[in-house]
Design a protein around this motif. Structure first.
Motif, mmCIF file in Angstrom:
data_model
loop_
_atom_site.group_PDB
_atom_site.id
_atom_site.type_symbol
_atom_site.label_atom_id
_atom_site.label_comp_id
_atom_site.label_asym_id
_atom_site.label_seq_id
_atom_site.Cartn_x
_atom_site.Cartn_y
_atom_site.Cartn_z
ATOM 1 N N GLU A 17 -3.383 0.361 -3.767
ATOM 2 C CA GLU A 17 -2.789 -1.080 -3.670
ATOM 3 C C GLU A 17 -3.235 -1.741 -4.960
ATOM 4 O O GLU A 17 -4.272 -1.789 -5.376
ATOM 5 C CB GLU A 17 -3.502 -1.576 -2.526
ATOM 6 C CG GLU A 17 -2.766 -2.828 -2.429
ATOM 7 C CD GLU A 17 -3.422 -3.658 -1.014
ATOM 8 O OE1 GLU A 17 -3.114 -4.882 -0.848
ATOM 9 O OE2 GLU A 17 -4.043 -3.037 -0.354
ATOM 10 N N SER A 74 -2.824 -5.662 -6.288
ATOM 11 C CA SER A 74 -2.558 -6.779 -5.698
ATOM 12 C C SER A 74 -2.957 -7.742 -6.418
ATOM 13 O O SER A 74 -3.582 -7.663 -7.510
ATOM 14 C CB SER A 74 -3.094 -6.977 -4.298
ATOM 15 O OG SER A 74 -4.620 -6.834 -4.261
ATOM 16 N N THR A 86 0.840 -1.214 0.102
ATOM 17 C CA THR A 86 -0.088 -0.011 -0.143
ATOM 18 C C THR A 86 0.888 1.223 0.130
ATOM 19 O O THR A 86 1.830 1.241 0.690
ATOM 20 C CB THR A 86 -0.944 0.008 1.136
ATOM 21 O OG1 THR A 86 -1.658 -1.154 1.205
ATOM 22 C CG2 THR A 86 -1.699 1.178 1.333
#
Length: 413
Positions: free
Chosen positions: A312, A314, A53
Motif C-alpha cells: 500500500e 498512501s 491495498t
C-alpha cells in the motif's frame, strides 16, 4: 544512449545513484515536505486514489526468476549466496550497466552513501566510464557531494571472482565475510569497515525479467545489515563514526527506463529485526506489472516468508513541476510459514536528496526523478491469535521514477 557532450559536462552533473537503489545531487536535509516544495507546489491526491491495498500474485510479464531451470541457467544455488555473486557480473561495456552501492547511518546523525559504477550511472549503450560517487549529509544539514571519474572507454578495475572494485584511489573489497570501503579525493577521505550481521541474501535468483526478450534487472543485497566503524576526514578535520551499514549490487542488460516505471526501496533496523523491502512497477509494455520484495531477519537469522505480499502506498503528494507522485507512507505485509503476519510501515520523516534528472545526458525516460529520505519504520508482528508486537527504528527510503507517475499497478486494480 550517451549523447555527444564533453567530459567536463559529465563531471558537472554526476549523481549519487542506488537502485533498489538510486541518488543524485544533494540538497540539505530538511523536514518532511520541504524538498518537494522547493520544486514548486504540490497538490494532495484524493483519499479514494491513495488508500489502495494490492494483493500481489505470481505474474509472467515481469517476474523474479525462481524456477529450477532459472537457478541452473544462472549457476546459482537456491538457499545459499556465494561471494562470487558480488563480483563483476557484466563485461562493463556497451549493452550493460553495473554498480555497487553502500549507505551508512551513523549514531551522531551523519549519513553517507558511496557507489562505484562501471558506466556513467545507468547508461546501457554508452562506452565504459568507471566512476565513484560519495554523498555526505552532516547532522547540521550541511551536505557534500563529490565524484571521481576514471578514463572514458576504460573498463572498470573489478574482480570477477570476489567483490573487489577500484576506481582511482577508492575501492570496495570483500574480506572474509565483511567489507572494507575506502573513498579518497582532494580534501575528503572516508574509510569504513563493515562487519556483516547477516549472511548474504537475494530474493530468489535476484534476477527480475521483463517479457520474453531476456531483458533483466538484477539485485543482490550482499550485506543486508552491518555494524560499521569509520573515519571521515574533510579539510584535515577527522571524526570517528559508528553506526549501521548496508551494501547491495545491481546490474542489467537493457535500459532501466524501458523496463521499470518506478520503484520504492527501503532498509532499516527495528529492534532486533533487520528489514529490506522494495516495490517495483514495470513499464507500460509489461502492463505495469508489480514486483514486490520483502525480507525480515531476526538477529542473525533471515526468516522464511511465503505467500503473496500486500503493498500500500498512501498519503501521496504530486509535484506540479515534474508531475511525479511521492508516497509519504508505505505498508508491506507478508506471512511466514507458521502463519504469523509481518507488516512493515514506513513514514517519511526527513528528505536527504531530491533530484530532477531532466538534464542527464543519457536516455532515461520521461523526466526521471529521485527522492531519498530518512523514515520512521515500524515492524508489526501479528500472531494467529491476534496478539501483536511492534518494533521501531530509523531507515532509509528511496523513490525512483523513470516515466509517467504510476502510483499502483493498474493490472492489480
Amino acid at each position: 544512449m550517451l549523447k555527444r557532450i564533453n567530459f567536463i559536462s559529465l563531471i558537472s552533473i554526476a549523481l549519487v545513484f542506488n537502485a533498489c537503489g538510486g541518488g543524485g545531487t544533494t540538497n540539505n536535509i530538511t523536514d518532511n515536505d520541504t524538498l518537494l516544495e522547493q520544486n514548486n507546489s504540490r497538490e494532495e491526491i484524493s483519499q479514494s486514489e491513495i488508500n489502495e491495498t494490492v494483493s500481489v500474485e505470481n505474474k509472467k510479464l515481469a517476474y523474479i526468476a525462481s524456477s529450477d531451470e532459472d537457478y541452473l541457467k544462472l549457476n546459482l544455488k537456491k538457499n545459499k549466496v556465494e561471494p562470487w555473486e558480488d563480483a563483476m557480473r557484466t563485461n562493463g561495456e556497451s549493452g550493460s550497466y553495473e554498480w555497487w552501492y553502500s549507505d551508512f547511518i551513523f549514531s551522531d546523525g551523519t549519513t553517507v552513501a558511496v557507489a562505484f559504477y562501471s558506466k556513467f550511472l545507468f547508461d546501457t549503450y554508452g562506452s565504459s566510464l568507471p566512476l565513484v560517487t560519495i554523498n555526505i549529509v552532516y547532522p547540521d544539514g550541511r551536505e557534500v557531494s563529490e565524484q571521481d571519474f576514471s578514463e572514458y572507454g576504460k573498463k572498470i578495475d573489478a574482480s570477477t571472482s570476489i567483490a573487489e572494485v577500484h576506481v582511482k584511489s577508492s575501492y570496495l573489497t570483500y574480506e572474509e565475510g565483511n567489507y572494507h570501503l575506502y573513498y579518497s579525493k582532494d580534501n575528503i577521505t572516508f574509510d569504513a569497515i563493515m562487519v556483516s550481521e547477516l549472511p548474504m541474501w537475494r530474493p530468489e535468483t535476484g534476477h527480475i525479467y521483463f517479457g520474453d526478450e531476456g531483458n533483466y534487472f538484477a539485485w543482490l543485497p550482499a550485506q543486508a545489515s552491518s555494524t560499521v566503524t569509520a573515519t571521515l576526514e574533510e579539510n584535515g578535520i577527522k571524526k570517528e563514526l559508528t553506526g549501521t551499514g548496508y551494501h547491495d549490487h545491481n546490474w542489467g542488460n537493457s535500459p532501466i527506463h524501458e523496463n521499470i516505471n518506478n520503484w520504492y526501496w527501503g532498509r532499516a533496523k527495528a529492534g532486533k529485526y533487520t528489514i529490506i523491502f522494495s516495490d517495483i512497477i514495470a513499464e507500460e509494455k509489461y502492463d505495469y506489472e508489480r514486483v514486490p520484495i520483502m525480507m525480515v531477519a531476526k538477529g542473525d537469522k533471515i526468516l522464511k516468508l511465503n505467500g503473496s505480499i500486500e503493498v500500500e502506498r498512501s498519503s501521496l503528494l504530486t509535484d506540479k513541476t515534474t508531475e511525479k507522485s511521492y508516497a509519504n507512507r508505505l505498508r508491506f505485509t507478508q506471512k511466514d510459514e507458521n502463519g504469523r503476519t509481518y507488516t512493515i510501515e514506513s513514514s517519511r520523516k526527513k528528505d536527504i536528496t531530491f533530484v530532477d534528472m531532466n538534464s542527464l545526458p543519457i536516455e532515461t525516460g520521461n523526466r526521471p526523478t529521485y527522492l531519498r529520505s530518512l523514515s520512521d519504520i515500524s515492524l508489526i508482528i501479528t500472531e494467529i491469535n491476534g496478539s501483536k508486537e511492534e518494533y521501531k527504528g530509523l531507515g532509509i527510503i528511496e523513490q525512483m521514477s523513470f516515466n509517467d507517475s504510476v502510483v499502483n499497478s493498474p493490472k492489480n486494480k
